[in-house]
Design an enzyme around this catalytic site. Structure first.
Site, PDB file in Angstrom:
ATOM      1  N   LYS A 118      40.941  52.287  30.678  1.00  0.00           N
ATOM      2  CA  LYS A 118      41.102  53.820  30.444  1.00  0.00           C
ATOM      3  C   LYS A 118      40.224  54.265  29.570  1.00  0.00           C
ATOM      4  CE  LYS A 118      46.185  53.987  31.950  1.00  0.00           C
ATOM      5  NZ  LYS A 118      46.294  52.604  32.369  1.00  0.00           N
TER       6      LYS A 118
HETATM    7  C1  LIG Z   1      46.636  52.120  33.661  1.00  0.00           C
HETATM    8  C2  LIG Z   1      46.364  50.808  33.982  1.00  0.00           C
HETATM    9  C3  LIG Z   1      46.308  50.393  35.218  1.00  0.00           C
HETATM   10  C4  LIG Z   1      46.516  51.396  36.403  1.00  0.00           C
HETATM   11  O1  LIG Z   1      45.612  52.278  36.660  1.00  0.00           O
HETATM   12  P1  LIG Z   1      46.093  53.807  37.503  1.00  0.00           P
HETATM   13  O2  LIG Z   1      44.727  54.401  37.534  1.00  0.00           O
HETATM   14  O3  LIG Z   1      47.045  54.321  37.183  1.00  0.00           O
HETATM   15  O4  LIG Z   1      46.164  53.229  39.007  1.00  0.00           O
HETATM   16  C5  LIG Z   1      46.110  49.394  35.584  1.00  0.00           C
HETATM   17  N1  LIG Z   1      45.832  48.301  34.735  1.00  0.00           N
HETATM   18  C6  LIG Z   1      45.622  48.543  33.359  1.00  0.00           C
HETATM   19  C7  LIG Z   1      45.506  47.628  32.350  1.00  0.00           C
HETATM   20  C8  LIG Z   1      46.061  49.725  33.245  1.00  0.00           C
HETATM   21  O5  LIG Z   1      45.920  50.246  31.542  1.00  0.00           O
END
Ligand SMILES: *Cc1c(COP(=O)(O)O)cnc(C)c1O
Length: 476
Positions: A118
Protein backbone atom coordinates in the site's frame (compact mmCIF):
# COMPACT_ATOMS: atom_id res chain seq x y z
CA UNK A 1 -8.62 19.09 -18.49
CA UNK A 2 -11.45 16.77 -17.51
CA UNK A 3 -11.36 13.09 -18.01
CA UNK A 4 -12.94 10.88 -15.35
CA UNK A 5 -16.58 9.90 -15.00
CA UNK A 6 -18.63 8.23 -12.30
CA UNK A 7 -19.66 4.61 -12.89
CA UNK A 8 -23.23 5.60 -11.92
CA UNK A 9 -23.66 8.86 -13.84
CA UNK A 10 -25.67 8.40 -17.04
CA UNK A 11 -24.93 11.99 -18.13
CA UNK A 12 -21.20 11.15 -18.05
CA UNK A 13 -20.08 14.58 -16.88
CA UNK A 14 -16.33 14.61 -16.59
CA UNK A 15 -14.12 15.52 -13.63
CA UNK A 16 -10.39 16.21 -13.62
CA UNK A 17 -7.80 13.95 -12.00
CA UNK A 18 -6.94 16.49 -9.29
CA UNK A 19 -10.60 16.98 -8.33
CA UNK A 20 -11.14 13.23 -8.26
CA UNK A 21 -8.30 12.51 -5.85
CA UNK A 22 -9.63 15.11 -3.40
CA UNK A 23 -13.19 13.81 -3.65
CA UNK A 24 -12.70 10.05 -3.32
CA UNK A 25 -16.12 8.60 -4.09
CA UNK A 26 -18.43 10.33 -6.60
CA UNK A 27 -21.41 12.23 -5.08
CA UNK A 28 -23.84 9.78 -6.76
CA UNK A 29 -22.26 6.88 -4.87
CA UNK A 30 -20.33 5.62 -7.90
CA UNK A 31 -16.59 5.30 -8.39
CA UNK A 32 -14.56 7.38 -10.80
CA UNK A 33 -13.17 5.68 -13.89
CA UNK A 34 -11.24 7.18 -16.79
CA UNK A 35 -13.22 7.98 -19.93
CA UNK A 36 -10.72 5.80 -21.78
CA UNK A 37 -7.53 3.95 -20.92
CA UNK A 38 -4.28 5.35 -22.26
CA UNK A 39 -2.08 3.15 -24.47
CA UNK A 40 1.35 1.64 -23.98
CA UNK A 41 2.70 0.39 -27.29
CA UNK A 42 5.55 -2.06 -27.71
CA UNK A 43 7.92 0.85 -28.45
CA UNK A 44 6.84 2.49 -25.18
CA UNK A 45 7.58 -0.68 -23.24
CA UNK A 46 10.98 -0.96 -24.97
CA UNK A 47 11.75 2.61 -23.98
CA UNK A 48 10.70 2.03 -20.35
CA UNK A 49 12.77 -1.16 -20.05
CA UNK A 50 16.00 0.59 -19.13
CA UNK A 51 14.51 3.10 -16.73
CA UNK A 52 14.45 3.31 -12.94
CA UNK A 53 11.16 2.62 -11.18
CA UNK A 54 10.68 6.30 -10.36
CA UNK A 55 11.12 7.22 -14.03
CA UNK A 56 8.72 4.50 -15.18
CA UNK A 57 6.22 5.66 -12.59
CA UNK A 58 6.37 9.30 -13.69
CA UNK A 59 6.03 8.43 -17.36
CA UNK A 60 3.01 6.15 -16.87
CA UNK A 61 1.38 8.29 -14.19
CA UNK A 62 1.45 11.33 -16.46
CA UNK A 63 -0.90 9.46 -18.81
CA UNK A 64 -3.51 9.41 -16.02
CA UNK A 65 -2.89 12.65 -14.14
CA UNK A 66 -3.36 14.97 -17.11
CA UNK A 67 -3.84 18.10 -15.04
CA UNK A 68 -0.74 17.68 -12.88
CA UNK A 69 2.39 19.15 -14.50
CA UNK A 70 4.97 16.55 -15.53
CA UNK A 71 7.57 18.29 -13.35
CA UNK A 72 5.35 17.86 -10.28
CA UNK A 73 4.77 14.17 -11.03
CA UNK A 74 8.52 13.75 -11.53
CA UNK A 75 9.35 15.46 -8.22
CA UNK A 76 6.80 13.34 -6.38
CA UNK A 77 8.19 10.15 -7.92
CA UNK A 78 11.71 11.23 -6.93
CA UNK A 79 10.69 11.94 -3.31
CA UNK A 80 8.58 8.78 -3.01
CA UNK A 81 10.73 6.06 -4.51
CA UNK A 82 13.87 7.19 -2.72
CA UNK A 83 16.61 5.35 -0.89
CA UNK A 84 15.30 6.79 2.35
CA UNK A 85 11.81 5.34 1.79
CA UNK A 86 13.08 2.04 0.36
CA UNK A 87 16.24 1.34 2.38
CA UNK A 88 16.41 -2.35 1.42
CA UNK A 89 15.93 -1.87 -2.34
CA UNK A 90 19.07 -3.43 -3.79
CA UNK A 91 20.68 -1.33 -6.53
CA UNK A 92 17.68 0.97 -6.36
CA UNK A 93 15.30 -1.75 -7.55
CA UNK A 94 12.08 -0.72 -5.81
CA UNK A 95 9.88 -3.62 -7.05
CA UNK A 96 12.35 -6.51 -7.55
CA UNK A 97 11.31 -9.78 -9.20
CA UNK A 98 12.97 -12.98 -7.91
CA UNK A 99 12.90 -16.47 -9.36
CA UNK A 100 11.24 -19.11 -7.17
CA UNK A 101 11.27 -22.40 -9.10
CA UNK A 102 10.43 -23.50 -12.66
CA UNK A 103 8.42 -20.75 -14.31
CA UNK A 104 7.36 -19.17 -11.02
CA UNK A 105 8.54 -15.74 -9.92
CA UNK A 106 7.70 -13.39 -7.08
CA UNK A 107 7.60 -9.58 -7.31
CA UNK A 108 8.24 -7.78 -4.05
CA UNK A 109 6.06 -4.68 -3.66
CA UNK A 110 6.54 -4.24 0.06
CA UNK A 111 9.95 -2.65 0.52
CA UNK A 112 8.44 0.74 1.39
CA UNK A 113 8.30 2.59 4.73
CA UNK A 114 5.52 0.49 6.31
CA UNK A 115 6.44 -2.86 4.71
CA UNK A 116 3.22 -3.27 2.72
CA UNK A 117 2.49 -2.71 -0.97
CA UNK A 118 0.00 0.00 0.00
CA UNK A 119 3.03 2.29 0.38
CA UNK A 120 3.51 2.15 -3.39
CA UNK A 121 0.36 4.19 -4.04
CA UNK A 122 -0.38 6.01 -0.78
CA UNK A 123 3.05 7.65 -0.72
CA UNK A 124 2.53 9.49 -4.02
CA UNK A 125 -1.20 10.09 -3.39
CA UNK A 126 -0.56 11.99 -0.14
CA UNK A 127 1.99 14.19 -1.89
CA UNK A 128 -0.32 14.82 -4.85
CA UNK A 129 -3.18 15.83 -2.56
CA UNK A 130 -0.95 18.12 -0.54
CA UNK A 131 0.40 19.75 -3.70
CA UNK A 132 -3.04 20.44 -5.16
CA UNK A 133 -4.48 21.72 -1.87
CA UNK A 134 -1.50 23.99 -1.21
CA UNK A 135 -1.84 25.51 -4.69
CA UNK A 136 -5.52 26.14 -4.05
CA UNK A 137 -4.99 27.41 -0.51
CA UNK A 138 -7.31 24.72 0.85
CA UNK A 139 -7.17 22.05 3.55
CA UNK A 140 -8.72 18.59 3.57
CA UNK A 141 -9.81 16.26 6.36
CA UNK A 142 -9.50 12.58 5.45
CA UNK A 143 -11.42 9.74 7.03
CA UNK A 144 -10.57 6.06 6.62
CA UNK A 145 -10.81 2.63 8.20
CA UNK A 146 -8.09 0.01 8.29
CA UNK A 147 -7.94 -3.72 8.85
CA UNK A 148 -4.21 -3.37 9.36
CA UNK A 149 -2.02 -2.12 6.53
CA UNK A 150 -3.89 0.93 5.20
CA UNK A 151 -3.56 2.73 8.53
CA UNK A 152 0.18 3.14 8.75
CA UNK A 153 0.67 3.24 4.95
CA UNK A 154 -1.60 6.31 4.77
CA UNK A 155 -0.32 7.92 7.95
CA UNK A 156 3.39 7.69 7.15
CA UNK A 157 3.29 10.04 4.11
CA UNK A 158 0.49 12.29 5.48
CA UNK A 159 2.06 13.00 8.87
CA UNK A 160 3.30 16.57 8.95
CA UNK A 161 1.77 17.62 5.60
CA UNK A 162 0.27 21.08 6.12
CA UNK A 163 -2.86 20.72 4.00
CA UNK A 164 -4.14 17.37 5.31
CA UNK A 165 -5.54 15.85 8.51
CA UNK A 166 -6.24 12.14 8.75
CA UNK A 167 -8.73 10.33 11.00
CA UNK A 168 -8.20 6.56 10.90
CA UNK A 169 -10.58 4.06 12.49
CA UNK A 170 -9.16 0.69 13.45
CA UNK A 171 -10.74 -2.37 15.04
CA UNK A 172 -9.47 -3.89 18.27
CA UNK A 173 -9.93 -7.30 16.67
CA UNK A 174 -7.84 -8.67 13.84
CA UNK A 175 -4.82 -6.38 13.72
CA UNK A 176 -1.39 -7.64 14.76
CA UNK A 177 0.54 -5.92 17.58
CA UNK A 178 3.11 -4.89 15.01
CA UNK A 179 0.48 -3.19 12.86
CA UNK A 180 -0.99 -1.37 15.86
CA UNK A 181 2.45 -0.18 16.86
CA UNK A 182 3.19 1.05 13.35
CA UNK A 183 0.14 3.30 13.63
CA UNK A 184 0.66 4.22 17.28
CA UNK A 185 4.07 5.78 16.66
CA UNK A 186 2.57 8.02 13.95
CA UNK A 187 -0.14 9.57 16.16
CA UNK A 188 0.19 13.30 16.71
CA UNK A 189 0.33 16.45 14.60
CA UNK A 190 -2.32 15.88 11.91
CA UNK A 191 -2.79 12.12 12.52
CA UNK A 192 -5.68 10.84 14.67
CA UNK A 193 -5.86 7.14 15.47
CA UNK A 194 -9.28 6.06 16.69
CA UNK A 195 -9.75 2.58 17.99
CA UNK A 196 -13.15 0.85 18.19
CA UNK A 197 -13.90 -2.33 20.10
CA UNK A 198 -15.30 -4.16 17.08
CA UNK A 199 -14.32 -5.63 13.72
CA UNK A 200 -13.08 -3.94 10.57
CA UNK A 201 -16.42 -4.25 8.74
CA UNK A 202 -18.13 -2.15 11.42
CA UNK A 203 -15.41 0.52 11.21
CA UNK A 204 -15.89 0.60 7.46
CA UNK A 205 -19.67 0.93 7.81
CA UNK A 206 -19.26 3.87 10.19
CA UNK A 207 -16.98 5.59 7.65
CA UNK A 208 -19.58 5.08 4.93
CA UNK A 209 -22.41 6.44 7.06
CA UNK A 210 -20.44 9.53 7.97
CA UNK A 211 -19.48 10.14 4.35
CA UNK A 212 -23.16 10.13 3.39
CA UNK A 213 -24.03 12.83 5.92
CA UNK A 214 -24.18 16.29 4.24
CA UNK A 215 -22.40 17.81 7.23
CA UNK A 216 -19.35 15.68 6.39
CA UNK A 217 -19.61 15.97 2.61
CA UNK A 218 -16.16 17.56 2.44
CA UNK A 219 -14.25 14.62 3.90
CA UNK A 220 -11.75 12.95 1.56
CA UNK A 221 -10.91 9.25 1.30
CA UNK A 222 -7.68 7.25 1.35
CA UNK A 223 -9.02 3.77 0.70
CA UNK A 224 -8.75 2.28 -2.75
CA UNK A 225 -12.06 3.73 -3.92
CA UNK A 226 -9.80 6.77 -4.44
CA UNK A 227 -8.82 6.55 -8.11
CA UNK A 228 -5.43 8.08 -7.36
CA UNK A 229 -4.42 4.85 -5.67
CA UNK A 230 -5.38 2.65 -8.59
CA UNK A 231 -3.60 4.86 -11.11
CA UNK A 232 -0.41 4.72 -9.03
CA UNK A 233 -0.42 0.93 -9.01
CA UNK A 234 -0.35 0.41 -12.78
CA UNK A 235 3.42 1.13 -13.10
CA UNK A 236 4.54 -1.84 -11.01
CA UNK A 237 2.87 -4.23 -13.44
CA UNK A 238 4.96 -2.66 -16.18
CA UNK A 239 8.09 -2.98 -14.07
CA UNK A 240 7.22 -6.58 -13.09
CA UNK A 241 6.50 -7.52 -16.68
CA UNK A 242 9.75 -6.05 -18.01
CA UNK A 243 11.91 -7.64 -15.32
CA UNK A 244 10.32 -11.06 -15.80
CA UNK A 245 10.73 -11.00 -19.56
CA UNK A 246 14.37 -10.15 -19.07
CA UNK A 247 15.00 -12.88 -16.46
CA UNK A 248 13.19 -15.54 -18.52
CA UNK A 249 15.16 -14.59 -21.65
CA UNK A 250 12.01 -13.67 -23.52
CA UNK A 251 11.06 -10.73 -25.69
CA UNK A 252 8.88 -7.72 -25.05
CA UNK A 253 5.50 -8.76 -26.40
CA UNK A 254 5.66 -12.31 -24.97
CA UNK A 255 2.95 -13.10 -22.40
CA UNK A 256 3.31 -13.27 -18.61
CA UNK A 257 0.70 -14.33 -16.00
CA UNK A 258 0.25 -12.49 -12.69
CA UNK A 259 -1.24 -13.83 -9.46
CA UNK A 260 -2.53 -11.13 -7.13
CA UNK A 261 -3.48 -11.61 -3.47
CA UNK A 262 -6.70 -9.67 -3.44
CA UNK A 263 -9.14 -8.10 -1.01
CA UNK A 264 -10.80 -4.91 -2.16
CA UNK A 265 -9.77 -5.65 -5.78
CA UNK A 266 -7.61 -2.51 -6.02
CA UNK A 267 -4.33 -4.15 -6.93
CA UNK A 268 -5.87 -6.63 -9.37
CA UNK A 269 -7.84 -3.83 -11.03
CA UNK A 270 -4.57 -1.99 -11.66
CA UNK A 271 -3.32 -5.17 -13.36
CA UNK A 272 -6.42 -5.29 -15.54
CA UNK A 273 -5.87 -1.66 -16.51
CA UNK A 274 -2.21 -2.36 -17.33
CA UNK A 275 -3.41 -5.12 -19.64
CA UNK A 276 -6.05 -2.89 -21.25
CA UNK A 277 -3.28 -0.37 -21.89
CA UNK A 278 -1.26 -2.97 -23.78
CA UNK A 279 1.04 -4.68 -21.26
CA UNK A 280 1.18 -8.31 -22.49
CA UNK A 281 -0.38 -9.88 -19.40
CA UNK A 282 -2.10 -13.13 -20.37
CA UNK A 283 -3.93 -14.24 -17.26
CA UNK A 284 -4.69 -12.23 -14.14
CA UNK A 285 -5.30 -14.70 -11.37
CA UNK A 286 -7.02 -13.53 -8.19
CA UNK A 287 -5.89 -15.23 -4.99
CA UNK A 288 -8.19 -14.97 -1.98
CA UNK A 289 -8.03 -16.43 1.50
CA UNK A 290 -11.05 -18.01 3.23
CA UNK A 291 -12.96 -14.79 2.47
CA UNK A 292 -13.47 -15.79 -1.13
CA UNK A 293 -16.04 -13.30 -2.48
CA UNK A 294 -13.91 -12.69 -5.57
CA UNK A 295 -13.11 -16.34 -6.20
CA UNK A 296 -16.83 -17.07 -6.21
CA UNK A 297 -17.46 -14.12 -8.51
CA UNK A 298 -14.90 -15.22 -11.10
CA UNK A 299 -15.97 -18.87 -11.05
CA UNK A 300 -19.75 -18.39 -10.92
CA UNK A 301 -20.56 -14.90 -12.14
CA UNK A 302 -22.30 -14.11 -8.84
CA UNK A 303 -21.25 -11.23 -6.58
CA UNK A 304 -22.27 -12.21 -3.08
CA UNK A 305 -21.53 -10.47 0.20
CA UNK A 306 -20.38 -12.55 3.19
CA UNK A 307 -19.55 -11.70 6.75
CA UNK A 308 -15.78 -11.57 6.84
CA UNK A 309 -13.88 -13.93 9.09
CA UNK A 310 -10.52 -13.10 10.62
CA UNK A 311 -7.69 -15.08 9.04
CA UNK A 312 -3.89 -15.24 9.06
CA UNK A 313 -3.84 -12.96 5.99
CA UNK A 314 -5.94 -10.22 7.64
CA UNK A 315 -5.50 -7.49 5.02
CA UNK A 316 -7.66 -9.58 2.69
CA UNK A 317 -10.46 -10.19 5.20
CA UNK A 318 -13.24 -8.39 3.36
CA UNK A 319 -16.94 -9.03 2.94
CA UNK A 320 -17.19 -7.27 -0.43
CA UNK A 321 -14.73 -6.01 -3.02
CA UNK A 322 -15.51 -2.33 -3.59
CA UNK A 323 -13.36 -1.82 -6.67
CA UNK A 324 -15.19 -4.53 -8.57
CA UNK A 325 -17.68 -1.81 -9.53
CA UNK A 326 -15.03 -0.35 -11.83
CA UNK A 327 -14.64 -3.62 -13.71
CA UNK A 328 -18.41 -4.04 -13.75
CA UNK A 329 -18.62 -0.73 -15.59
CA UNK A 330 -16.52 -2.25 -18.39
CA UNK A 331 -18.47 -5.52 -18.36
CA UNK A 332 -21.67 -3.49 -18.81
CA UNK A 333 -20.01 -1.47 -21.57
CA UNK A 334 -20.23 1.81 -19.71
CA UNK A 335 -23.99 1.64 -19.10
CA UNK A 336 -24.21 3.68 -15.87
CA UNK A 337 -27.91 2.88 -15.37
CA UNK A 338 -27.20 -0.85 -15.42
CA UNK A 339 -24.24 -0.40 -13.05
CA UNK A 340 -26.52 1.46 -10.62
CA UNK A 341 -29.17 -1.25 -10.91
CA UNK A 342 -26.63 -4.03 -10.30
CA UNK A 343 -25.16 -2.25 -7.27
CA UNK A 344 -28.63 -1.46 -5.90
CA UNK A 345 -29.54 -5.11 -6.10
CA UNK A 346 -26.28 -6.04 -4.38
CA UNK A 347 -26.77 -3.45 -1.63
CA UNK A 348 -30.35 -4.51 -0.95
CA UNK A 349 -30.07 -8.28 -1.18
CA UNK A 350 -26.34 -8.89 -0.63
CA UNK A 351 -26.19 -10.64 -3.99
CA UNK A 352 -26.26 -9.86 -7.70
CA UNK A 353 -25.91 -12.27 -10.64
CA UNK A 354 -24.28 -11.50 -13.97
CA UNK A 355 -26.96 -13.49 -15.78
CA UNK A 356 -29.71 -11.12 -14.57
CA UNK A 357 -27.92 -8.20 -16.19
CA UNK A 358 -27.15 -9.70 -19.57
CA UNK A 359 -23.56 -10.59 -18.69
CA UNK A 360 -22.32 -14.12 -19.35
CA UNK A 361 -21.63 -16.02 -16.10
CA UNK A 362 -18.17 -16.79 -17.47
CA UNK A 363 -17.50 -13.18 -18.52
CA UNK A 364 -14.54 -12.76 -16.18
CA UNK A 365 -12.88 -15.97 -17.34
CA UNK A 366 -13.49 -14.91 -20.93
CA UNK A 367 -11.74 -11.64 -20.12
CA UNK A 368 -8.60 -13.46 -18.92
CA UNK A 369 -9.29 -13.63 -15.19
CA UNK A 370 -8.98 -16.76 -13.14
CA UNK A 371 -9.04 -17.33 -9.38
CA UNK A 372 -8.27 -19.60 -6.45
CA UNK A 373 -8.37 -19.49 -2.68
CA UNK A 374 -6.26 -20.77 0.20
CA UNK A 375 -6.73 -21.95 3.76
CA UNK A 376 -4.46 -21.29 6.70
CA UNK A 377 -2.71 -24.63 6.27
CA UNK A 378 -2.17 -23.95 2.54
CA UNK A 379 -0.44 -20.72 3.48
CA UNK A 380 1.77 -22.42 6.02
CA UNK A 381 2.79 -24.97 3.36
CA UNK A 382 3.43 -22.24 0.81
CA UNK A 383 5.72 -20.38 3.23
CA UNK A 384 7.64 -23.63 3.81
CA UNK A 385 7.80 -24.48 0.10
CA UNK A 386 9.13 -21.08 -0.93
CA UNK A 387 11.70 -21.10 1.86
CA UNK A 388 12.90 -24.60 0.96
CA UNK A 389 13.13 -23.83 -2.76
CA UNK A 390 14.59 -20.35 -2.73
CA UNK A 391 15.56 -19.31 0.80
CA UNK A 392 13.05 -16.45 0.52
CA UNK A 393 10.68 -15.87 3.45
CA UNK A 394 7.26 -14.70 2.30
CA UNK A 395 4.41 -13.26 4.35
CA UNK A 396 0.94 -14.92 4.64
CA UNK A 397 -0.65 -12.68 1.95
CA UNK A 398 2.09 -13.56 -0.51
CA UNK A 399 1.51 -17.17 0.56
CA UNK A 400 -2.09 -16.86 -0.67
CA UNK A 401 -0.72 -15.87 -4.07
CA UNK A 402 1.91 -18.62 -4.13
CA UNK A 403 -0.67 -21.27 -3.17
CA UNK A 404 -2.88 -20.28 -6.08
CA UNK A 405 0.11 -19.85 -8.43
CA UNK A 406 1.16 -23.43 -7.79
CA UNK A 407 -2.38 -24.66 -8.51
CA UNK A 408 -2.62 -22.71 -11.76
CA UNK A 409 0.88 -22.86 -13.20
CA UNK A 410 0.46 -25.57 -15.81
CA UNK A 411 1.78 -23.88 -18.95
CA UNK A 412 5.52 -23.79 -18.36
CA UNK A 413 6.13 -21.60 -21.41
CA UNK A 414 4.44 -18.64 -19.79
CA UNK A 415 6.15 -17.26 -16.67
CA UNK A 416 3.89 -16.61 -13.70
CA UNK A 417 4.56 -13.81 -11.22
CA UNK A 418 3.09 -13.92 -7.70
CA UNK A 419 2.85 -10.51 -6.11
CA UNK A 420 4.35 -10.10 -2.68
CA UNK A 421 2.30 -7.54 -0.78
CA UNK A 422 3.79 -7.40 2.74
CA UNK A 423 7.04 -8.20 4.53
CA UNK A 424 7.03 -11.22 6.88
CA UNK A 425 8.08 -9.02 9.82
CA UNK A 426 4.45 -7.86 10.09
CA UNK A 427 3.20 -11.40 10.71
CA UNK A 428 5.91 -13.11 12.72
CA UNK A 429 3.52 -15.47 14.53
CA UNK A 430 2.53 -17.16 11.28
CA UNK A 431 6.14 -17.25 10.08
CA UNK A 432 7.13 -18.92 13.31
CA UNK A 433 4.35 -21.45 12.95
CA UNK A 434 5.56 -22.30 9.43
CA UNK A 435 9.33 -22.25 9.84
CA UNK A 436 9.98 -22.62 13.57
CA UNK A 437 11.93 -19.35 13.66
CA UNK A 438 11.55 -15.70 12.75
CA UNK A 439 14.19 -13.89 10.72
CA UNK A 440 16.21 -11.11 12.32
CA UNK A 441 14.43 -7.78 11.99
CA UNK A 442 15.79 -4.85 10.01
CA UNK A 443 16.99 -2.12 12.38
CA UNK A 444 14.05 0.12 11.48
CA UNK A 445 11.59 -2.46 12.90
CA UNK A 446 13.50 -3.55 16.02
CA UNK A 447 11.36 -3.53 19.17
CA UNK A 448 8.66 -1.58 17.36
CA UNK A 449 5.86 -2.98 19.54
CA UNK A 450 7.37 -1.37 22.63
CA UNK A 451 7.47 2.06 21.00
CA UNK A 452 3.93 2.37 19.76
CA UNK A 453 1.50 0.72 22.15
CA UNK A 454 -0.06 4.11 23.00
CA UNK A 455 -1.40 6.66 20.55
CA UNK A 456 -5.00 5.50 20.18
CA UNK A 457 -8.18 7.22 21.32
CA UNK A 458 -10.82 4.61 22.10
CA UNK A 459 -14.37 5.67 21.26
CA UNK A 460 -17.73 4.05 21.73
CA UNK A 461 -18.72 1.92 18.71
CA UNK A 462 -21.21 4.37 17.24
CA UNK A 463 -21.39 6.70 14.28
CA UNK A 464 -22.34 9.59 16.55
CA UNK A 465 -19.32 9.15 18.78
CA UNK A 466 -17.02 9.33 15.74
CA UNK A 467 -18.93 12.32 14.33
CA UNK A 468 -18.51 14.16 17.62
CA UNK A 469 -14.81 13.45 17.63
CA UNK A 470 -14.54 14.78 14.07
CA UNK A 471 -16.47 17.93 14.96
CA UNK A 472 -14.07 18.61 17.80
CA UNK A 473 -10.85 17.84 15.94
CA UNK A 474 -11.25 18.48 12.22
CA UNK A 475 -9.45 21.44 10.68
CA UNK A 476 -11.65 24.10 9.16
C1 LIG B 1 -4.46 -4.43 1.14
C2 LIG B 1 -3.68 -5.68 1.00
C3 LIG B 1 -4.04 -6.67 0.06
C4 LIG B 1 -5.28 -6.55 -0.81
O1 LIG B 1 -5.16 -5.55 -1.79
P1 LIG B 1 -6.45 -5.02 -2.57
O2 LIG B 1 -5.93 -3.95 -3.45
O3 LIG B 1 -7.39 -4.50 -1.53
O4 LIG B 1 -7.03 -6.16 -3.31
C5 LIG B 1 -3.24 -7.78 -0.05
N1 LIG B 1 -2.14 -7.94 0.72
C6 LIG B 1 -1.77 -7.02 1.63
C7 LIG B 1 -0.57 -7.28 2.47
C8 LIG B 1 -2.51 -5.85 1.80
O5 LIG B 1 -2.13 -4.95 2.70
Amino acid sequence: MSELISTRDPSQSTVSYTDVILQGQAPDGGLYVPVSYPCLRKEDLEKLAGWSYGQQFADIKSLFARDLPLSVIGDIAYDTYSRENFPEALMGNITPVSHLAGGLYVQNLSLGPTAAFKDMALQPLAREMNHVLSRRGERLNLLGATSGDTGSAAEAPIRGLGALSLFMLSPLEGMSRFQRAQMGILTGENIHNISLNTRFDTCQDIVKQIMQDPEFRDLGAVNSINWGRIASQVPYYVSGYLQTIDMADMRIGDPVDFVVPTGNFGNALAGYIARQMGVPIRQLILATNENDVLHYLVQRGVYMERSAQITSSPSMDISKASNFERLLYDLLEGDAKEVSAFMREFQHTGRACFADFGISPTALKDKGFDSGSSSHSDRIKAIQWVYNHSGIIIDPHTADAVTVARQKHTDTDVPMVAMSTALPVKFEETIHEALGFVPKRETRFERLEEKGSAGFVELEVSTDAVKNYLRAHREQ
